[in-house]
Write a protein that holds these residues in place. Structure first.
Motif, PDB file in Angstrom:
ATOM      1  N   GLN A  40      -7.529 -15.025 -58.104  1.00 46.22           N
ATOM      2  CA  GLN A  40      -7.725 -13.972 -59.751  1.00 46.22           C
ATOM      3  C   GLN A  40      -6.204 -13.889 -60.680  1.00 46.22           C
ATOM      4  O   GLN A  40      -6.618 -13.834 -62.008  1.00 46.22           O
ATOM      5  N   ALA A  41      -5.049 -13.561 -59.589  1.00 50.03           N
ATOM      6  CA  ALA A  41      -3.876 -13.232 -60.250  1.00 50.03           C
ATOM      7  C   ALA A  41      -3.434 -13.949 -60.461  1.00 50.03           C
ATOM      8  O   ALA A  41      -2.968 -14.312 -61.851  1.00 50.03           O
TER       9      ALA A  41
ATOM     10  N   GLY B 296      -3.504 -16.915 -39.148  1.00 45.48           N
ATOM     11  CA  GLY B 296      -5.377 -16.457 -39.460  1.00 45.48           C
ATOM     12  C   GLY B 296      -5.844 -15.322 -38.596  1.00 45.48           C
ATOM     13  O   GLY B 296      -5.192 -14.325 -38.575  1.00 45.48           O
ATOM     14  N   THR B 297      -7.224 -15.167 -38.281  1.00 43.03           N
ATOM     15  CA  THR B 297      -7.606 -14.404 -38.009  1.00 43.03           C
ATOM     16  C   THR B 297      -8.880 -14.170 -36.602  1.00 43.03           C
ATOM     17  O   THR B 297      -9.453 -13.779 -36.299  1.00 43.03           O
ATOM     18  N   GLU B 298      -8.454 -15.340 -36.037  1.00 46.52           N
ATOM     19  CA  GLU B 298      -9.203 -15.851 -34.900  1.00 46.52           C
ATOM     20  C   GLU B 298      -8.731 -14.717 -33.573  1.00 46.52           C
ATOM     21  O   GLU B 298      -7.849 -13.798 -33.510  1.00 46.52           O
ATOM     22  N   GLY B 299      -9.963 -14.176 -32.910  1.00 45.15           N
ATOM     23  CA  GLY B 299     -10.455 -12.923 -32.289  1.00 45.15           C
ATOM     24  C   GLY B 299      -9.589 -12.191 -32.634  1.00 45.15           C
ATOM     25  O   GLY B 299     -10.136 -10.505 -31.597  1.00 45.15           O
ATOM     26  N   GLY B 300      -9.546 -11.717 -34.182  1.00 44.60           N
ATOM     27  CA  GLY B 300      -9.299 -10.307 -34.660  1.00 44.60           C
ATOM     28  C   GLY B 300      -8.923  -9.478 -33.409  1.00 44.60           C
ATOM     29  O   GLY B 300      -7.512  -9.858 -33.554  1.00 44.60           O
ATOM     30  N   THR B 301      -7.955  -7.893 -33.671  1.00 46.76           N
ATOM     31  CA  THR B 301      -6.682  -7.281 -33.727  1.00 46.76           C
ATOM     32  C   THR B 301      -8.335  -5.986 -32.652  1.00 46.76           C
ATOM     33  O   THR B 301      -9.211  -6.265 -32.382  1.00 46.76           O
ATOM     34  N   PHE B 302      -7.096  -4.800 -31.999  1.00 51.25           N
ATOM     35  CA  PHE B 302      -7.229  -4.305 -31.381  1.00 51.25           C
ATOM     36  C   PHE B 302      -8.350  -3.234 -31.969  1.00 51.25           C
ATOM     37  O   PHE B 302      -9.038  -2.573 -31.750  1.00 51.25           O
ATOM     38  N   TYR B 303      -7.454  -3.210 -32.803  1.00 54.76           N
ATOM     39  CA  TYR B 303      -8.672  -2.454 -33.956  1.00 54.76           C
ATOM     40  C   TYR B 303      -9.466  -2.214 -35.140  1.00 54.76           C
ATOM     41  O   TYR B 303     -10.442  -1.949 -35.440  1.00 54.76           O
ATOM     42  N   THR B 304      -9.428  -3.850 -35.133  1.00 58.30           N
ATOM     43  CA  THR B 304     -10.660  -4.585 -36.217  1.00 58.30           C
ATOM     44  C   THR B 304     -10.751  -5.831 -35.963  1.00 58.30           C
ATOM     45  O   THR B 304     -10.836  -6.931 -35.039  1.00 58.30           O
ATOM     46  N   SER B 305     -12.082  -5.574 -36.045  1.00 59.30           N
ATOM     47  CA  SER B 305     -12.701  -7.292 -35.514  1.00 59.30           C
ATOM     48  C   SER B 305     -12.656  -8.416 -35.979  1.00 59.30           C
ATOM     49  O   SER B 305     -12.046  -8.177 -37.259  1.00 59.30           O
ATOM     50  N   GLU B 306     -12.861  -9.515 -35.446  1.00 50.73           N
ATOM     51  CA  GLU B 306     -12.320 -10.783 -35.949  1.00 50.73           C
ATOM     52  C   GLU B 306     -13.354 -10.705 -37.069  1.00 50.73           C
ATOM     53  O   GLU B 306     -12.476 -11.932 -38.409  1.00 50.73           O
ATOM     54  N   ARG B 307     -14.925 -10.300 -37.447  1.00 44.38           N
ATOM     55  CA  ARG B 307     -15.435 -10.623 -39.071  1.00 44.38           C
ATOM     56  C   ARG B 307     -14.674  -9.593 -39.904  1.00 44.38           C
ATOM     57  O   ARG B 307     -14.481 -10.439 -41.041  1.00 44.38           O
ATOM     58  N   ALA B 308     -14.819  -8.435 -39.782  1.00 39.01           N
ATOM     59  CA  ALA B 308     -13.848  -7.743 -40.518  1.00 39.01           C
ATOM     60  C   ALA B 308     -12.605  -8.201 -41.622  1.00 39.01           C
ATOM     61  O   ALA B 308     -11.682  -8.064 -42.243  1.00 39.01           O
ATOM     62  N   LEU B 309     -11.435  -8.560 -40.156  1.00 43.69           N
ATOM     63  CA  LEU B 309     -10.193  -9.046 -40.672  1.00 43.69           C
ATOM     64  C   LEU B 309     -10.584 -10.182 -41.522  1.00 43.69           C
ATOM     65  O   LEU B 309      -9.602 -10.351 -42.740  1.00 43.69           O
ATOM     66  N   THR B 310     -11.372 -11.264 -41.342  1.00 43.54           N
ATOM     67  CA  THR B 310     -11.534 -12.039 -41.753  1.00 43.54           C
ATOM     68  C   THR B 310     -12.346 -11.561 -43.552  1.00 43.54           C
ATOM     69  O   THR B 310     -11.133 -12.577 -44.224  1.00 43.54           O
ATOM     70  N   VAL B 311     -13.569 -10.936 -43.194  1.00 38.24           N
ATOM     71  CA  VAL B 311     -13.655 -10.623 -45.008  1.00 38.24           C
ATOM     72  C   VAL B 311     -11.882 -10.157 -45.543  1.00 38.24           C
ATOM     73  O   VAL B 311     -12.172 -10.286 -46.888  1.00 38.24           O
ATOM     74  N   GLN B 312     -11.596  -9.256 -44.571  1.00 35.94           N
ATOM     75  CA  GLN B 312     -10.326  -8.450 -45.983  1.00 35.94           C
ATOM     76  C   GLN B 312      -9.501  -9.352 -45.971  1.00 35.94           C
ATOM     77  O   GLN B 312      -9.042  -9.469 -46.998  1.00 35.94           O
ATOM     78  N   ASN B 313      -9.504 -10.543 -45.149  1.00 35.86           N
ATOM     79  CA  ASN B 313      -7.617 -11.216 -45.485  1.00 35.86           C
ATOM     80  C   ASN B 313      -8.531 -12.153 -47.247  1.00 35.86           C
ATOM     81  O   ASN B 313      -8.275 -12.697 -47.673  1.00 35.86           O
ATOM     82  N   ALA B 314      -9.679 -12.794 -46.817  1.00 36.71           N
ATOM     83  CA  ALA B 314     -10.359 -13.511 -47.691  1.00 36.71           C
ATOM     84  C   ALA B 314     -10.494 -12.588 -49.059  1.00 36.71           C
ATOM     85  O   ALA B 314     -10.241 -13.926 -50.112  1.00 36.71           O
ATOM     86  N   GLN B 315     -10.495 -11.398 -49.366  1.00 41.93           N
ATOM     87  CA  GLN B 315      -9.934 -10.284 -49.924  1.00 41.93           C
ATOM     88  C   GLN B 315      -9.326 -11.075 -50.681  1.00 41.93           C
ATOM     89  O   GLN B 315      -8.998 -10.545 -52.369  1.00 41.93           O
ATOM     90  N   ALA B 316      -8.428 -10.601 -50.193  1.00 43.17           N
ATOM     91  CA  ALA B 316      -6.923 -10.640 -50.707  1.00 43.17           C
ATOM     92  C   ALA B 316      -6.758 -12.066 -51.184  1.00 43.17           C
ATOM     93  O   ALA B 316      -5.712 -12.773 -51.861  1.00 43.17           O
ATOM     94  N   VAL B 317      -6.795 -13.354 -50.893  1.00 47.11           N
ATOM     95  CA  VAL B 317      -7.268 -14.976 -50.830  1.00 47.11           C
ATOM     96  C   VAL B 317      -7.996 -14.605 -52.484  1.00 47.11           C
ATOM     97  O   VAL B 317      -7.080 -15.609 -53.335  1.00 47.11           O
ATOM     98  N   ALA B 318      -9.066 -14.109 -52.527  1.00 47.55           N
ATOM     99  CA  ALA B 318      -9.942 -13.897 -53.488  1.00 47.55           C
ATOM    100  C   ALA B 318      -9.076 -12.834 -55.020  1.00 47.55           C
ATOM    101  O   ALA B 318      -8.777 -13.657 -55.894  1.00 47.55           O
ATOM    102  N   ALA B 319      -7.881 -12.122 -54.870  1.00 50.55           N
ATOM    103  CA  ALA B 319      -7.231 -11.553 -55.386  1.00 50.55           C
ATOM    104  C   ALA B 319      -6.057 -12.146 -55.913  1.00 50.55           C
ATOM    105  O   ALA B 319      -5.706 -11.929 -57.141  1.00 50.55           O
ATOM    106  N   CYS B 320      -5.345 -12.940 -55.033  1.00 51.73           N
ATOM    107  CA  CYS B 320      -4.658 -13.834 -55.366  1.00 51.73           C
ATOM    108  C   CYS B 320      -5.178 -14.803 -56.322  1.00 51.73           C
ATOM    109  O   CYS B 320      -4.032 -14.791 -57.551  1.00 51.73           O
TER     110      CYS B 320
END
Length: 533
Positions: A74-75, A48-72
């Motif tokens: 599509q592929a 998951g993405t709850e809480g984010g990471t030290f360098y990446t906010s929860e919002r940004a991490l969620t968006v990045q992962n959602a983009q990867a899911v969308a790419a999968c």
């Protein structure tokens, strides 16, 4: 001109890419490899993405992962749906929410075949009423209520036997602003039997008259019993209804949940997930004591590995229960209890059992725990206090308890051996790692240390967030150096403790493996990889 001082494939500062290796900058400013979208999908589904990471906010991490899911999607949408179902059904993830979210994306963003597959898979991923409500909330962020979604939700209700549906109806009445009434009305579900019709009516309108005699339809007596419990005036009436009709604890009116007799009646049929969540309550109200029959029953349930697996109890659920129960007080409210040592020991053993039967390889293994500053931020699977650092230490214990030849170290920009031994309690290891100093991340340290100290290792298992940047040599270069100088074809397993998009494992090296941290299947995957010739 000594060009090799500035450009080398054998020793490159981690703030620079290895020439020709195809590395990218990670979130910490160092260089690593970008994982592919399928690996990112697995990390998201498990961590998951709850809480984010030290360098990446929860919002940004969620968006990045959602983009990867969308790419999968599509592929290869069908492959994506199959992966979501596989990880969810096997209980490999601590929480089902990421799987439900990804399934909702597939049901909206995929091609027609993918959308059909996603909606067909709804009962496999949304196994409870709560799961269904979560899915509906996610789905509405991507699509409207078309014919396919209405049919899928209606089928979720109509395909269940009436007795099973009644259980779902009383146990999971509403969550996140959704109720069964909302779902039934939007889905236009038509009851397939008279018993379903009665249950549907209760979900939508309730029952105006609840008689003293049990309902004539056996499949809906559970609903009748719950309605009678609402009207109970004495605790013995509630206990009788629990014992006769197997009422779930969620249906017991709150004024009776403090009574030890109620929990003693609930315990024989109490699901393991509910048991883990209510150990503290049962101890605080006296239902669970050191000499009680209830304690013997609790210990039997926690000690049954097959029962743990059938109930899809994830190791993180056990770890959370362990940390809460051992603390003797809740994080919220004023509830306090005196922990029973036998329960703590049983939870400790259940943690390992929840991973399944992990086979030993007999190989020489260095377990390396990243304890740098970035590992002390964020939450694994959204569990408060379960930082990547703590989770990595707990997960490493599984291998440490199985393998006969293990050395454990903690590292940031420095490295210290850790006194972790088989049979050690979880809280002792967590406390040990929590007291280590923070620092910058140098994931090459374990291999360099082993080379300098003359440690012979067949494999290095590094638990990290992959945000390495500090050292003057990349981790893969350190491993290659170790291989050259020792003649040992050592392997590297990188256990990702966050759902970021990077790995220190070279995807072109067959002796390196990237796995998802706290995937319930991960310890055996690690064992298989290390043991393979």
């Amino acid at each position: 001109m000594q060009f090799q001082k500035y450009v080398s494939t054998r020793a490159t500062p981690q703030t620079q890419p290895i020439p020709g290796a195809g590395q990218v900058m990670n979130a910490a400013g160092g260089y690593a490899w970008a994982v592919d979208n399928w690996t990112r999908l697995d990390r998201f589904l498990v961590l998951g993405t709850e809480g984010g990471t030290f360098y990446t906010s929860e919002r940004a991490l969620t968006v990045q992962n959602a983009q990867a899911v969308a790419a999968c999607i599509q592929a290869d949408g069908l492959r994506t749906v199959a992966r979501i179902v596989a990880i969810s059904e096997a209980g490999r993830a601590p929480k089902n929410d990421p799987a439900l979210f990804a399934l909702a994306m597939a049901a909206a963003l995929g091609d027609p075949a993918t959308r059909r597959a996603a909606l067909t898979a709804l009962p496999q991923v949304a196994r409870t009423g709560t799961h269904l409500f979560h899915f509906l909330g996610y789905a509405e962020a991507f699509r409207g209520w078309g014919r396919g979604l209405r049919r899928a939700v209606a089928t979720w209700y109509t395909d269940k036997p009436a007795q099973t549906l009644a259980y779902q109806a009383v146990k999971y009445q509403q969550r996140d602003g959704w109720s069964h009434r909302d779902a039934l009305r939007l889905a236009h579900a038509q009851p397939p039997t008279d018993q379903h019709a009665i249950i549907f009516h209760w979900m939508v309108k309730g029952w105006a008259d609840v008689g003293a005699a049990p309902h004539p339809e056996a499949a809906v007596r559970l609903i009748w019993a719950m309605e009678r419990a609402k009207r109970a005036e004495r605790v013995d009436q509630v206990v009788a209804l629990i014992e006769q009709y197997d009422l779930p604890w969620e249906t017991v009116p709150s004024q009776w949940l403090g009574a030890p007799e109620v929990w003693q009646a609930l315990l024989p049929k109490l699901p393991l997930t509910a048991l883990l969540r209510n150990l503290a309550r049962m101890t605080a109200n006296g239902a669970l004591t050191a000499e009680s029959e209830a304690l013997a029953m609790v210990l039997r349930k926690l000690g049954d590995g097959e029962l743990l697996r059938k109930a899809r109890i994830h190791p993180i659920a056990v770890l959370t229960a362990f940390n809460t129960y051992a603390a003797g007080r809740g994080m919220r409210g004023a509830l306090q209890w005196e922990p029973i040592p036998a329960v703590i020991d049983a939870l400790d053993r259940a943690f390992y059992a929840a991973f399944g039967n992990v086979e030993a390889t007999g190989k020489r293994i260095v377990l390396a725990l990243d304890v740098s500053g970035s590992m002390s931020t964020g939450m694994v699977a959204g569990v408060p206090g379960l930082t990547p650092r703590v989770a990595g230490a707990a997960m490493a214990l599984v291998t440490a308890n199985v393998e006969p030849q293990v050395m454990t170290v903690g590292f940031s920009h420095t490295l210290v051996p850790l006194a972790i031994r088989p049979g050690q309690r979880l809280n002792e290891v967590v406390a040990l790692t929590n007291h280590l100093p923070f620092g910058g991340t140098d994931c090459a340290k374990p291999m360099l240390w082993a080379l300098e100290a003359g440690v012979k290792a067949d494999a290095f298992v590094v638990y990290t967030d992959n945000e390495t940047w500090f050292g003057q040599m990349h981790p893969v270069q350190a491993l290659q150096e170790y291989r050259r100088k020792t003649g040992i074809p050592a392997k590297l397993v990188v256990v990702a403790m966050t759902s970021g998009g990077f790995t220190i494992a070279d995807p072109n090296d067959a002796g390196m493996l990237d796995v998802v941290g706290f995937d319930a299947a991960a310890p055996q995957v690690i064992s298989d990889f290390i043991g393979a010739e």
